[in-house]
Design a protein around this motif. Structure first.
Motif, PDB file in Angstrom:
ATOM      1  N   MET A   1      68.932 -86.479  76.617  1.00  0.00           N
ATOM      2  CA  MET A   1      68.934 -85.043  76.856  1.00  0.00           C
ATOM      3  C   MET A   1      70.331 -84.523  76.556  1.00  0.00           C
ATOM      4  O   MET A   1      71.319 -85.144  76.944  1.00  0.00           O
ATOM      5  CB  MET A   1      68.540 -84.755  78.305  1.00  0.00           C
ATOM      6  N   HIS A   2      70.383 -83.389  75.887  1.00  0.00           N
ATOM      7  CA  HIS A   2      71.651 -82.744  75.563  1.00  0.00           C
ATOM      8  C   HIS A   2      71.655 -81.360  76.204  1.00  0.00           C
ATOM      9  O   HIS A   2      70.682 -80.613  76.076  1.00  0.00           O
ATOM     10  CB  HIS A   2      71.826 -82.605  74.053  1.00  0.00           C
ATOM     11  N   VAL A   3      72.729 -81.022  76.884  1.00  0.00           N
ATOM     12  CA  VAL A   3      72.850 -79.728  77.556  1.00  0.00           C
ATOM     13  C   VAL A   3      74.124 -79.054  77.069  1.00  0.00           C
ATOM     14  O   VAL A   3      75.179 -79.700  76.977  1.00  0.00           O
ATOM     15  CB  VAL A   3      72.921 -79.909  79.094  1.00  0.00           C
ATOM     16  N   ARG A   4      74.014 -77.776  76.740  1.00  0.00           N
ATOM     17  CA  ARG A   4      75.201 -77.015  76.352  1.00  0.00           C
ATOM     18  C   ARG A   4      75.054 -75.587  76.838  1.00  0.00           C
ATOM     19  O   ARG A   4      73.938 -75.050  76.929  1.00  0.00           O
ATOM     20  CB  ARG A   4      75.422 -77.071  74.845  1.00  0.00           C
ATOM     21  N   GLU A   5      76.142 -74.960  77.147  1.00  0.00           N
ATOM     22  CA  GLU A   5      76.139 -73.563  77.558  1.00  0.00           C
ATOM     23  C   GLU A   5      75.945 -72.694  76.322  1.00  0.00           C
ATOM     24  O   GLU A   5      76.449 -73.014  75.242  1.00  0.00           O
ATOM     25  CB  GLU A   5      77.469 -73.213  78.236  1.00  0.00           C
ATOM     26  N   VAL A   6      75.164 -71.602  76.465  1.00  0.00           N
ATOM     27  CA  VAL A   6      74.892 -70.716  75.341  1.00  0.00           C
ATOM     28  C   VAL A   6      75.113 -69.268  75.741  1.00  0.00           C
ATOM     29  O   VAL A   6      75.128 -68.917  76.924  1.00  0.00           O
ATOM     30  CB  VAL A   6      73.441 -70.876  74.815  1.00  0.00           C
ATOM     31  N   ASP A   7      75.250 -68.433  74.749  1.00  0.00           N
ATOM     32  CA  ASP A   7      75.343 -66.987  74.947  1.00  0.00           C
ATOM     33  C   ASP A   7      73.915 -66.447  74.988  1.00  0.00           C
ATOM     34  O   ASP A   7      73.168 -66.608  74.017  1.00  0.00           O
ATOM     35  CB  ASP A   7      76.111 -66.374  73.784  1.00  0.00           C
ATOM     36  N   PRO A   8      73.473 -65.826  76.082  1.00  0.00           N
ATOM     37  CA  PRO A   8      72.081 -65.361  76.176  1.00  0.00           C
ATOM     38  C   PRO A   8      71.742 -64.249  75.182  1.00  0.00           C
ATOM     39  O   PRO A   8      70.576 -63.916  75.007  1.00  0.00           O
ATOM     40  CB  PRO A   8      71.965 -64.870  77.618  1.00  0.00           C
ATOM     41  N   ARG A   9      72.728 -63.702  74.494  1.00  0.00           N
ATOM     42  CA  ARG A   9      72.468 -62.647  73.503  1.00  0.00           C
ATOM     43  C   ARG A   9      72.090 -63.210  72.145  1.00  0.00           C
ATOM     44  O   ARG A   9      71.922 -62.464  71.190  1.00  0.00           O
ATOM     45  CB  ARG A   9      73.709 -61.757  73.373  1.00  0.00           C
ATOM     46  N   ASP A  10      71.894 -64.554  72.052  1.00  0.00           N
ATOM     47  CA  ASP A  10      71.581 -65.147  70.755  1.00  0.00           C
ATOM     48  C   ASP A  10      70.103 -65.056  70.387  1.00  0.00           C
ATOM     49  O   ASP A  10      69.693 -65.548  69.346  1.00  0.00           O
ATOM     50  CB  ASP A  10      72.058 -66.602  70.691  1.00  0.00           C
ATOM     51  N   THR A  11      69.292 -64.428  71.215  1.00  0.00           N
ATOM     52  CA  THR A  11      67.877 -64.221  70.900  1.00  0.00           C
ATOM     53  C   THR A  11      67.600 -62.733  70.741  1.00  0.00           C
ATOM     54  O   THR A  11      68.333 -61.892  71.260  1.00  0.00           O
ATOM     55  CB  THR A  11      66.960 -64.794  72.002  1.00  0.00           C
ATOM     56  N   THR A  12      66.530 -62.414  70.038  1.00  0.00           N
ATOM     57  CA  THR A  12      66.209 -61.009  69.786  1.00  0.00           C
ATOM     58  C   THR A  12      64.979 -60.526  70.529  1.00  0.00           C
ATOM     59  O   THR A  12      64.684 -59.339  70.508  1.00  0.00           O
ATOM     60  CB  THR A  12      66.000 -60.768  68.276  1.00  0.00           C
ATOM     61  N   TRP A  13      64.226 -61.445  71.167  1.00  0.00           N
ATOM     62  CA  TRP A  13      63.047 -61.029  71.921  1.00  0.00           C
ATOM     63  C   TRP A  13      62.711 -62.075  72.968  1.00  0.00           C
ATOM     64  O   TRP A  13      63.145 -63.213  72.893  1.00  0.00           O
ATOM     65  CB  TRP A  13      61.853 -60.772  71.015  1.00  0.00           C
ATOM     66  N   GLU A  14      61.957 -61.660  73.958  1.00  0.00           N
ATOM     67  CA  GLU A  14      61.364 -62.588  74.923  1.00  0.00           C
ATOM     68  C   GLU A  14      60.051 -62.007  75.396  1.00  0.00           C
ATOM     69  O   GLU A  14      59.817 -60.810  75.261  1.00  0.00           O
ATOM     70  CB  GLU A  14      62.299 -62.885  76.096  1.00  0.00           C
ATOM     71  N   GLN A  15      59.218 -62.854  75.913  1.00  0.00           N
ATOM     72  CA  GLN A  15      57.879 -62.454  76.327  1.00  0.00           C
ATOM     73  C   GLN A  15      57.642 -62.997  77.730  1.00  0.00           C
ATOM     74  O   GLN A  15      57.893 -64.171  77.988  1.00  0.00           O
ATOM     75  CB  GLN A  15      56.877 -63.039  75.345  1.00  0.00           C
ATOM     76  N   ASP A  16      57.168 -62.160  78.634  1.00  0.00           N
ATOM     77  CA  ASP A  16      56.943 -62.590  80.011  1.00  0.00           C
ATOM     78  C   ASP A  16      55.617 -63.310  80.212  1.00  0.00           C
ATOM     79  O   ASP A  16      55.501 -64.160  81.078  1.00  0.00           O
ATOM     80  CB  ASP A  16      57.019 -61.397  80.972  1.00  0.00           C
ATOM     81  N   ASP A  17      54.603 -62.957  79.432  1.00  0.00           N
ATOM     82  CA  ASP A  17      53.293 -63.587  79.571  1.00  0.00           C
ATOM     83  C   ASP A  17      53.123 -64.647  78.494  1.00  0.00           C
ATOM     84  O   ASP A  17      53.282 -64.364  77.311  1.00  0.00           O
ATOM     85  CB  ASP A  17      52.177 -62.545  79.432  1.00  0.00           C
TER      86      ASP A  17
END
Length: 86
Positions: A1-17
């Motif tokens: 497993m690899h874990v790294r901190e990211v900038d949450p602004r690197d995505t353009t959309w998300e979906q709740d359902d």
């Protein structure tokens, strides 16, 4: 497993359902029962999948269904990867 901190602004959309796809693999018949699950969060779906797999004695694969440029696809969340009959 690899874990790294990211900038949450690197995505353009998300979906709740989410729409989930569950496969239950029966090695004796070399077939799968497939279900689509909506209206639940991943913890509820995982609990149902684990209970059904135990009840039926089958292995499973759980995916979330996503759309990329209008094309549907699956991202594996848990369970058997690849062809379970290979």
């Amino acid at each position: 497993m690899h874990v790294r901190e990211v900038d949450p602004r690197d995505t353009t959309w998300e979906q709740d359902d989410a729409t989930y796809r569950a496969y239950f693999w029966d090695r004796t018949t070399m077939a799968a029962d497939t279900y689509e699950v909506t209206g639940a969060d991943v913890e509820e779906v995982m609990a149902w999948v684990c209970a059904k797999a135990e009840e039926t004695g089958s292995s499973h694969t759980l995916y979330v269904r996503v759309t990329d440029e209008g094309r549907p696809g699956l991202v594996r969340l848990s369970g058997v990867a690849g062809d379970p009959f290979a």
